[in-house]
Design an enzyme around this catalytic site. Structure first.
Site: not given
Ligand code: F6R
Length: 611
Positions: A2, A27, A73, A99-100, A484, A488, A491, A507, A606
């Site tokens: 949010c 956000r 969100w 937000n929260g 990772e 990527k 997501e 395994h 984000k």
């Molecule tokens: C994936 C991604 C998330 C963040 C996670 C932690 O691309 O961006 O998995 O890495 O939400 O966020 P931060 O680093 O802001 O604590």
């Protein structure tokens, strides 16, 4: 999670709110709304993006110089027009955005229903709006007192911006757990979840702390705690350039951020790694360095991509400095009753500095007496303010929801820490220390070279964009990179992908391999090269499609794999910084080819400020 904006001043609020919401859309982006005060309160809200709200609201009368806006969100209640913020209290005295999560909202709601309140949305926010109004009317108190009294009854997290219909020349902002920044202009104030919507108007900001309440009017600002203790606002000047939050000719922020990595990594070690003096100096850790050098155990915590960077950190610190390291998901760590002692060093990694689980895990570690360090990107965010010491990654704003440059910046910081510790603990010889410093310096140029192969990645992406599954395999430092790469892809393209240590494939996951399964194998010339060549053969024997990330000039894997993506050679300890780049680009192209919204993937946000 949010985005919140607010404005009070002499200018028209609506354009400021809409452009601010567009900057904060990373956000949350399932619905949006604004409320403007001009003799009476107008509320416009819509399911969908900020642009959908703008299409609708810009045709209405949006005149007014006080307003609040929100991009959502969803937590409580599905994304629709009714559940979108702002929310009005039942009798219309208060309008607020939030937000929260209000954790005790159902108890509060029951009490309010008993006292005659009706609810039109499914949100916890409407409960708070009605609670404030109930106290306001029953106690015949000012809006500010009603807000503070209501917040003292709330359990949970909030960043709030509030308008009271009877006090239209005021905005009230409050924070607990969810970030809030006040922009200080000339006869005007801004409220935002982070500084990005504020920076085009003013560079003077006040970061609210937990339990702060700010009352803003055109004439000034007063800051106090929820308990009514007066506070002196601390105005800080932010070092954020508007160009850093624009796409600068790229179609998406994600691609811009991928291409920024030569510079962002340079910015991460600028002033910290010196080739002249042949040394690494981490000013933010200066006071805790003796403790770090003597550490018996380091615990790294983080979520998502930051957790993956932490895994690379484990390999680096154990390898170079011989200190035992454990890496934990912050969300597990905080609830699983972990053993933490005052001798432990806990390193929290977070791009946003606001991730709720990481923040809670930090608080737990502090309570247990551990020394807690942060590796964060967003300056002034909650985590750096909560930790004892730390290192900013200085990667610049990361706006694409999928983390790219933050990962390489985090790994760069972890590499610097591991190299310093290795040298100080006499595990690394001066020769090895110098070589690692030189190689770290060479990384940005090597990434530039990888980025030149963009067209090659596009060709491969076109071939596999319709695959339903992907497997990513890596060993050693490249195992976290495999995780990772898979994250990527899933997501942003919604293709199911899994990362595995290459040897683990036998395994179980090997059963998945057939002629339709693309397997991305990280197969550079490191000490496990022969082993990974065998793993590639195992995949080929089962007709899997191998896309191999290899060291430049590799001829052996070229004969085995269906496609090779070459990266320059580097030291094993730093290979994650190079090997992740092709995977980022591959996932980007595949997502674009599948018409996915790369910068704002579905269901994500984000900054995850709820647990
Ligand atoms: C994936 C991604 C998330 C963040 C996670 C932690 O691309 O961006 O998995 O890495 O939400 O966020 P931060 O680093 O802001 O604590």
């Amino acid at each position: 999670m949010c985005g919140i904006v607010g404005y009070i001043g002499e200018k028209q609020a609506y354009p400021i709110l809409i452009s601010g919401l567009k900057r904060l859309e990373y956000r949350g982006y399932d619905s949006a709304g604004v409320s403007i005060f001009n003799k009476k309160v107008k509320v416009f809200k819509k399911k969908g993006k900020v642009s959908d709200l703008d299409d609708f609201a810009s045709k209405q009368d949006t005149a007014g110089t006080v307003g609040i806006g929100h991009t959502r969100w969803a937590t409580h209640g599905e994304p629709n027009d009714l559940n979108a913020h702002p929310h009005e209290s039942m009798n219309g005295h208060f309008i607020l955005i939030h937000n929260g999560i209000i954790e005790n909202y159902s108890k509060l709601k029951e009490k309010l229903i008993d006292r005659g309140y009706n609810f039109i949305s499914e949100t916890d926010t409407e409960v708070l709006a009605n609670l404030i109004e109930y106290i306001y009317l029953k106690g015949k108190v000012s809006a500010e007192i009603a807000v503070r009294l209501a917040l003292s009854k709330v359990i949970g997290a909030f960043g709030l911006a509030i308008i009271c219909r009877e006090e239209p020349d005021k905005l009230i902002a409050a924070r607990r757990g969810s970030p809030l920044v006040i922009g200080v202009g000339d006869g005007e104030y801004f409220i935002a979840s982070d500084a990005t919507p504020i920076v085009e108007h003013t560079k003077s900001v006040i970061y609210l702390n937990d339990d702060d309440v700010a009352i803003l009017s055109r004439d000034g600002l007063s800051l106090k705690t929820i308990k009514n203790d007066s506070l002196t606002p601390k105005v800080q000047i932010i070092d954020l350039d508007i160009g850093e939050i624009e796409k600068n000719g790229f179609d998406h922020f994600m691609m811009k951020e991928i291409f920024e990595q030569p510079k962002s990594i340079l910015d991460t070690f600028r002033g910290r790694v010196s080739l002249d003096k042949m040394e690494i100096f981490l000013g933010g850790l200066y006071n805790v360095m003796p403790k770090l050098i003597e550490a018996k155990r380091i615990i790294i915590i983080g979520c998502g991509t930051s957790w993956h960077a932490g895994l690379v950190g484990e390999y680096l610190i154990e390898d170079l400095a011989r200190i035992p390291v454990e890496v934990e998901y912050a969300s597990e760590f905080r609830y699983r009753n972990p053993i933490i002692t005052p001798d432990d060093i806990v390193i929290a990694i977070s791009q946003s500095g606001e991730t709720a689980d990481t923040l809670a895990a930090i608080k737990l570690a502090k309570q247990a007496g551990a020394t807690v360090l942060g590796i964060c990107n967003v300056v002034g965010s909650s985590i750096p303010r909560e930790t004892h010491a730390g290192v900013y990654t200085h990667a610049g704003p990361e706006i694409g929801v999928a983390s790219t440059k933050a990962f390489t910046a985090q790994v760069t910081v972890l590499a610097m820490i591991a190299i310093v510790l290795g040298y100080e603990r006499k595990v690394l010889s001066k020769k090895n220390y110098d070589e690692l410093i030189k190689e770290l310096h060479a990384i940005p140029t090597k990434i530039e070279k990888i980025l030149k192969s963009n067209n090659n990645y596009l060709k491969v992406s076109k071939l596999y964009k319709d695959a339903t599954n992907f497997l990513y395999l890596g060993r050693g430092y490249l195992f976290p990179v495999a995780l990772e790469g898979a994250l990527k892809l899933k997501e942003i393209s919604y293709i199911h992908a899994e990362g595995y240590p290459a040897a683990e494939m036998k395994h179980g996951p090997i059963a998945l391999i057939d002629e339709k399964m693309p397997v991305v194998v990280l197969a550079i010339k490191d000490k496990t090269y022969e082993k990974i060549v065998s793993n590639i053969q195992e995949v080929k024997a089962r007709k899997g499609i191998v896309i191999a990330v290899v060291s430049e000039g590799d001829t052996i894997i070229k004969k085995l794999a269906d496609h090779v993506l070459e990266i320059p050679e580097t030291k094993d300890e730093l290979c994650a910084l190079l090997a992740v780049i092709p995977l980022q680009i591959l996932s980007y192209h595949i997502a674009v080819l599948r018409n996915c919204n790369v910068d704002q993937p579905r269901n994500l946000a984000k900054s995850v400020t709820v647990e």
